[in-house]
Design a protein around this motif. Structure first.
Motif, PDB file in Angstrom:
ATOM      1  N   GLY A 274       0.818  -1.217   0.000  1.00 42.06           N
ATOM      2  CA  GLY A 274       0.000   0.000   0.000  1.00 42.06           C
ATOM      3  C   GLY A 274       0.847   1.261   0.000  1.00 42.06           C
ATOM      4  N   THR A 275       1.259   1.699   1.192  1.00 38.49           N
ATOM      5  CA  THR A 275       2.013   2.960   1.309  1.00 38.49           C
ATOM      6  C   THR A 275       3.250   2.975   0.412  1.00 38.49           C
ATOM      7  OG1 THR A 275       1.248   3.254   3.591  1.00 38.49           O
ATOM      8  CG2 THR A 275       3.215   4.479   2.953  1.00 38.49           C
ATOM      9  N   GLN A 276       3.992   1.877   0.384  1.00 41.70           N
ATOM     10  CA  GLN A 276       5.229   1.849  -0.413  1.00 41.70           C
ATOM     11  C   GLN A 276       4.918   1.910  -1.907  1.00 41.70           C
ATOM     12  OE1 GLN A 276       8.133   2.391   0.782  1.00 41.70           O
ATOM     13  NE2 GLN A 276       9.220   2.201  -1.170  1.00 41.70           N
ATOM     14  N   PHE A 277       3.815   1.297  -2.323  1.00 36.83           N
ATOM     15  CA  PHE A 277       3.392   1.390  -3.729  1.00 36.83           C
ATOM     16  C   PHE A 277       3.033   2.839  -4.059  1.00 36.83           C
ATOM     17  CE2 PHE A 277      -0.351   0.506  -6.762  1.00 36.83           C
ATOM     18  CZ  PHE A 277       0.450   0.664  -7.878  1.00 36.83           C
ATOM     19  N   TYR A 278       2.397   3.524  -3.118  1.00 38.55           N
ATOM     20  CA  TYR A 278       2.079   4.944  -3.332  1.00 38.55           C
ATOM     21  C   TYR A 278       3.360   5.749  -3.524  1.00 38.55           C
ATOM     22  CZ  TYR A 278       0.115   9.589  -2.731  1.00 38.55           C
ATOM     23  OH  TYR A 278      -0.246  10.897  -2.935  1.00 38.55           O
ATOM     24  N   ARG A 279       4.363   5.491  -2.643  1.00 33.75           N
ATOM     25  CA  ARG A 279       5.621   6.243  -2.697  1.00 33.75           C
ATOM     26  C   ARG A 279       6.417   5.965  -3.970  1.00 33.75           C
ATOM     27  NH1 ARG A 279       7.257   4.162   2.711  1.00 33.75           N
ATOM     28  NH2 ARG A 279       6.824   5.788   4.235  1.00 33.75           N
ATOM     29  N   GLU A 280       6.527   4.670  -4.295  1.00 32.57           N
ATOM     30  CA  GLU A 280       7.527   4.239  -5.289  1.00 32.57           C
ATOM     31  C   GLU A 280       6.925   3.939  -6.658  1.00 32.57           C
ATOM     32  OE1 GLU A 280       9.782   0.991  -3.583  1.00 32.57           O
ATOM     33  OE2 GLU A 280      10.919   0.680  -5.445  1.00 32.57           O
ATOM     34  N   GLY A 281       5.623   3.713  -6.716  1.00 28.18           N
ATOM     35  CA  GLY A 281       5.018   3.327  -7.986  1.00 28.18           C
ATOM     36  C   GLY A 281       5.323   1.872  -8.320  1.00 28.18           C
TER      37      GLY A 281
END
Ligand code: SIN
Length: 315
Positions: A274-281
């Motif tokens: 979730g959060t990491q996908f938001y940050r990193e794509g």
């Protein structure tokens, strides 16, 4: 070396895919996920009609994690059914109808379309103003699931059904929730949604960092990993104890292959980012796969079953 896994009857190329939340609301984002190394495409939680969601600013992150009070902005369920035409991977629609009647309508339409591999029923959104999280009310949750499964059970084709659960903080919850879930043909649960109604404060400006609900929102990222791990572990052990074939999907604070390794060690069959996908794509997916493979290789593990659920208690 294989990262293959199964969720219910669904075989996945890897155990890593997106959480319902960031970057899965528009068709463009869903197509990006389809082309990425995410092993499955999971949509933003859908309602009957498109929703703007809560007022902005409604999302913030720092190095330790995120707070959000998005309020389920989405394009309406029909958009996510139509999006299936552009997706080649296993594709699940997250569903949060806000009312039981709307949820039943959405699920009926998804089943009638016969285009979608399954649904993740979101029982845990903390950000709907004036509404609590359904999965903290066991009587209501059971009533809700009973009515939904009357519909689902009318269809005989393979259709994956998962539940997105909130974090539980006391051990008595796990057998109680399990005793409800096992009455229905649930293939998997996702543990955990964000920790609801947290508060991040900016001491410089002496204000909250998001606007809705007096600045309260769901906390994600590193802040919540220990709670995610314990929820996965406790449900995994309870399902084993009761001999139930329900997969547990880990979610919460995954930023590295080591985080994924820990979730699988606790019993997760797969993980959502979730959060990491938001940050990193979408770049996060091949990186995480490689980092997990590197750890497995160092330890001499060839597949997830070599270590899944095998967490030991320190002597
Ligand atoms: C939101 O849209 O408010 C987040 C969804 C969720 O936490 O279930």
């Amino acid at each position: 070396m294989s990262l293959h896994t199964n969720i219910g009857f669904q075989l996945l190329d890897t155990c890593i895919y997106n959480a319902s939340g960031p970057r899965c609301t528009s068709l463009k984002e869903l197509i990006q996920l389809d082309k990425s190394h995410s092993s499955l495409v999971l949509s933003k939680s859908s309602t009957v009609l498109p929703r703007e969601g809560n007022v902005k600013p409604r999302y913030y992150h720092n190095e330790l994690g995120s707070i959000n009070s998005m309020g389920l902005p989405n394009q309406g369920f029909q958009y996510y059914i139509d999006s299936a035409n552009a997706i080649s991977k296993p594709y699940l629609i997250s569903v949060n109808g806000l009312t039981l009647e709307d949820t039943k309508l959405i699920i009926t339409k998804i089943l009638q379309s016969n285009k979608i591999n399954g649904i993740e029923i979101n029982l845990s959104c903390p950000n709907i103003i004036g509404k609590g999280q359904l999965a903290y009310d066991l009587v209501e949750m059971e009533r809700y699931l009973s009515e939904i499964f009357i519909i689902i059970n009318q269809y005989s084709f393979p259709f994956l059904v998962g539940l997105k659960l909130p974090p539980y903080f006391d051990l008595h919850w796990y057998p109680q929730i399990t005793n409800i879930i096992k009455k229905f043909n649930v293939h998997y649960i996702t543990c955990i949604n964000s920790i609801g109604n947290g508060l991040l404060v900016d001491s410089e400006t002496e204000s909250t960092v998001i606007k809705p609900k007096g600045g309260m929102g769901g906390i994600g990222g590193q802040y919540i990993k220990p709670i995610g791990l314990s929820n996965v572990r406790n449900f995994y052990l309870e399902f084993q104890k009761q001999n139930l074939k329900i997969d547990v999907i880990g979610c919460g604070g995954i930023e590295s292959g080591e985080d994924i390794f820990e979730y699988i060690l606790c019993g997760a069959s797969a993980v959502q980012i979730g959060t990491q996908f938001y940050r990193e794509g979408i770049k996060c997916f091949p990186r995480l796969q490689q980092e997990l493979k590197d750890i497995m290789s160092k330890k001499g593990y060839r597949c997830l079953d070599d270590f899944k659920g095998k967490l030991q208690i320190i002597n």
